[in-house]
Design an enzyme around this catalytic site. Structure first.
Site, mmCIF file in Angstrom:
data_model
loop_
_atom_site.group_PDB
_atom_site.id
_atom_site.type_symbol
_atom_site.label_atom_id
_atom_site.label_comp_id
_atom_site.label_asym_id
_atom_site.label_seq_id
_atom_site.Cartn_x
_atom_site.Cartn_y
_atom_site.Cartn_z
ATOM 1 C CB THR B 17 -0.874 0.020 1.237
ATOM 2 O OG1 THR B 17 -0.189 -0.019 2.409
ATOM 3 C CG2 THR B 17 -1.990 -1.104 1.293
ATOM 4 C CE LYS B 43 -2.850 1.835 4.968
ATOM 5 N NZ LYS B 43 -2.265 2.801 4.211
ATOM 6 C CB ILE B 96 13.337 -3.922 -2.902
ATOM 7 C CG1 ILE B 96 12.606 -5.125 -3.697
ATOM 8 C CG2 ILE B 96 13.722 -2.916 -3.770
ATOM 9 C CD1 ILE B 96 13.407 -5.515 -4.680
ATOM 10 C CE1 TYR B 160 18.721 -3.211 -12.995
ATOM 11 C CE2 TYR B 160 18.723 -0.890 -12.985
ATOM 12 C CZ TYR B 160 18.276 -1.927 -12.405
ATOM 13 O OH TYR B 160 17.620 -2.016 -11.598
ATOM 14 C CD GLU B 210 29.187 -3.493 -4.829
ATOM 15 O OE1 GLU B 210 28.608 -2.991 -5.807
ATOM 16 O OE2 GLU B 210 28.622 -3.285 -3.729
ATOM 17 C CG HIS B 248 25.903 -0.854 -3.081
ATOM 18 N ND1 HIS B 248 26.606 -1.645 -4.264
ATOM 19 C CD2 HIS B 248 24.633 -0.497 -3.169
ATOM 20 C CE1 HIS B 248 25.513 -1.585 -5.182
ATOM 21 N NE2 HIS B 248 24.528 -0.942 -4.683
#
Lengths: 387, 294
Positions: B17, B43, B96, B160, B210, B248
């Protein structure tokens, strides 16, 4: 976030770790007053976030008031490997019978806290680990179980700590672990952990690194940030919510996403250039954020050219272009820009840039091409000034 | 085939939400992912564009047979949400959220070790995309098509970039897995390389690492011992100064440890070719698989 020695000691002390009596001081008068309160001999210690300050004259023992004044005067303002000393820690001198080493670090590979104890204190522990690994007792702690008394015994006996101080050393480790967890540290290191002539154990130095992601739960710790040591651009960026790291070159860099920005720095270096900074504008950057970032980059007088490397995912190329156009209107940059836009809405972004006809701005098709162009431009920019 | 997510995935979104949560949940659904439920405490009973919202993961799983979770709640609540999803029987959790405290991640990791069937991807990651099948997370799917290259990465946008370089040479992807940039990731390179090794569709793997930690070094040892398919490596951060966190939370060279140089050398020592730029990664992939990406 790294703490200064005295901040680390005060933090450890709150959790019951024994540390020598001491006072912070930011002026010579404060230092003398602190020394008078503590008594002599006392130690005047430079507060900078760098190792090896003792060898560079940043730690002195004072036998009386005059010596305290003299040392404080000499050390305040001193440059230690590029860092200016703004603060001192005045501490009761300790009679040292033995120097040990203790630390707890968040071991990323094991996904657990790693506790280390050694009787080879006062030395660089990485060197001990390389030459004499058996001299360091180590133990991983299950974060859901915590640090137990038997862990402390295992470490103390394993490291070969003298029998009469096994208990107090173990107790200190337990307190250290409590501090590590309660304050959400990434590292707590005590080197040396001393045994005094009176057979007491104390943390004579303290290196504490706190988890920046956890500071929202520790507002008092968040206030310890050493803004005096902070670079001007880094401060500006932090206030604007941008992720910025100052480097020592002359090519300003902006990208979206930490990995892509790191990669951009590498590609620029491979093309023969020297990046001036790392700046991650983040995901979903809006025009204002881009304009704000340009201001931070250009506030560094060393910057001779700027590279924008954007691969749009959540970030949209048209938003980046709008931000750039806005930034050009606001700050009217005097240095050339190379912009590489790819990904979401890249064509729209390139069209907007072309229509705006910004002076001193060119676009590149690929990351490598952009890097080569910006390196060339930075080189040309150097030439007029050096003639 | 693919790894972790596909047509059968039944996704429940924690934080559905919220602004970001609903945006990406709907984006994932438009791609074809079965978004069957959302969780936002208080909710329950509402819906987000037809996706039913529940108060707890337990009720969401009971009502919808959700088997995968996407965590989109803010950092102070994210670790708890991960643990709640695992407790409710969710098997694949994609987190995420960026900025979860490391000690929270330690406790999550220790608890998930006690429930080995549960797999956590992230936190602080872009998610998992199996092109043409399902997208769970924030990876811009338009740039990727189905194919035979599996990608695993600690970064989002860099993935990407690499994916795009591969696409320009005609390569598609079996799955793209972002394991995230935090110091304590739920899944490591090794975990994902093992999945790609078993996946019949994956013929080559790209591993994008990395600076910071030693996950790449450990992966290098693992590849030498257990991986038969070709792996191409990339490491970001050759120019990163020691002691500075490069965006990061996990990207930091500590003293002499965690450098890009050491990682690239560890991979190359085990025969993994390492591209020095994203473009070179695609060139090496083309060299191994044939230029047409077939």
């Amino acid at each position: 976030m790294d703490l200064l020695e005295y901040q680390g000691k005060q933090l450890l002390r709150r959790h019951g770790v024994p540390v020598p009596e001491g006072r912070p001081a930011a002026s010579v008068d404060e230092a003398v007053a602190a020394a008078e309160e503590i008594g002599y001999p006392c130690v005047v210690k430079a507060q900078v976030q760098i190792g090896g300050r003792g060898k560079l004259g940043g730690i002195k023992v004072a036998a009386d008031r005059e010596a305290a004044r003299e040392h404080a005067d000499a050390i305040l303002g001193m440059d230690i490997r590029g860092l200016t000393v703004h603060e001192l820690w005045i501490e009761q001198a300790s009679e040292i019978a033995a120097e040990h080493y203790a630390s707890i670090v968040l071991d990323r590979s094991a996904r657990a806290p790693l506790v280390m104890l050694s009787t080879r204190g006062g030395m660089d522990i990485e060197e001990v680990a390389a030459t004499e690994p058996e001299a360091i007792a180590t133990l991983h702690v299950d974060p859901l179980l915590g640090f137990c008394d038997f862990h402390a015994r295992r470490l103390a006996f394993g490291a070969g700590v003298e029998a009469d101080v096994v208990r107090p050393v173990g107790a200190l480790l337990a307190r250290l672990y409590e501090a590590f967890v309660a304050e959400e540290a990434m590292l707590v290191e005590v080197n040396p952990l001393i045994v005094t002539a009176g057979r007491e154990v104390r943390a004579l130095d303290a290196k504490v690194t706190l988890d920046a992601n956890a500071l929202f739960r520790h507002p008092d710790n968040a206030a310890l940030r050493d803004t005096a040591a902070e670079d001007e651009q880094e401060r500006m960026a932090r206030e604007r919510g941008l992720t910025y790291v100052k480097l020592d070159g002359d090519i300003g860099i902006l990208g979206n996403g930490a990995g892509l920005v790191m990669s951009t720095l590498d590609v620029v270096a491979q093309a023969g250039g020297r990046p001036a900074n790392f700046l991650d504008a983040g995901g979903g950057s809006k025009a204002e954020a881009i304009a704000s970032a340009v201001e931070v980059i250009l506030s560094d007088p060393k910057v001779r050219a700027v590279l924008f490397n954007i691969f749009g995912g959540i970030t949209r190329g048209d938003e980046v272009a709008r931000g750039l156009i806005e930034a050009f209107h606001q700050v009217q940059p005097q240095v050339p820009f190379v912009v590489r836009l790819d990904g979401t809405n890249d064509e729209e972004g390139r069209r907007l840039l072309a229509e705006a006809e910004l002076p001193n701005l060119r676009t590149a098709r690929t990351m490598n091409e952009a890097a080569e162009q910006v390196v060339e431009l930075a080189g040309e920019a150097v030439a007029p000034g050096s003639r | 085939m693919s790894v972790l997510v596909d047509e059968g995935t039944r996704l429940c979104v924690s934080g559905i939400t919220g602004r970001e949560g609903s945006f990406h949940a709907m984006n994932n659904r438009r791609y074809g992912t079965q978004v069957v439920a959302g969780v936002t405490p208080g909710k329950g009973g509402q819906d987000v564009e037809g996706v039913p919202v529940f108060d707890t993961f337990r009720s969401a799983v009971a009502e919808t047979d959700a088997d995968t979770a996407m965590i989109f709640v803010p950092p102070p609540f994210a670790a708890d949400s991960i643990l709640e999803a695992a407790d409710a029987g969710i098997q694949t959790i994609v987190a995420i959220t960026e900025g979860i405290p490391a000690h929270d991640e330690l406790r999550v990791s220790a608890q998930l070790e006690r429930t080995p069937s549960v797999r956590l991807i992230g936190p602080n990651c872009p998610g998992v995309l199996s092109p043409g099948k399902a997208n769970v997370g924030i990876i811009p799917a338009a740039f990727f098509s189905p194919g035979n290259v599996g990608v695993v990465s600690r970064s989002g946008t860099l993935t990407y970039q690499i994916g795009n370089e591969l696409a320009q040479r005609g390569f598609g992807n079996s799955s793209i897995v972002g394991i995230g940039g935090d110091p304590v990731p739920g899944s490591s390179f090794i975990d994902i390389l093992a999945l790609f090794e078993q996946d019949p569709e994956t013929e080559l793997m790209v591993m994008s690492g990395e600076i910071g930690g030693e996950a790449e070094e450990l992966a290098a040892d693992y590849i030498a011992a257990h991986v038969s398919k070709p792996v191409v490596g990339y490491i970001a951060g050759f120019t990163a100064p020691p002691g500075k966190t490069m965006g990061h939370a996990g990207a930091i060279v500590s003293g002499s440890k965690g450098t890009a140089q050491a990682k690239a050398e560890a991979l190359e020592a085990h025969g993994v070719r390492v591209g020095r730029t994203p473009t070179q990664v695609a060139e090496i992939a083309a060299d191994i698989l044939g230029a047409d990406g077939a």
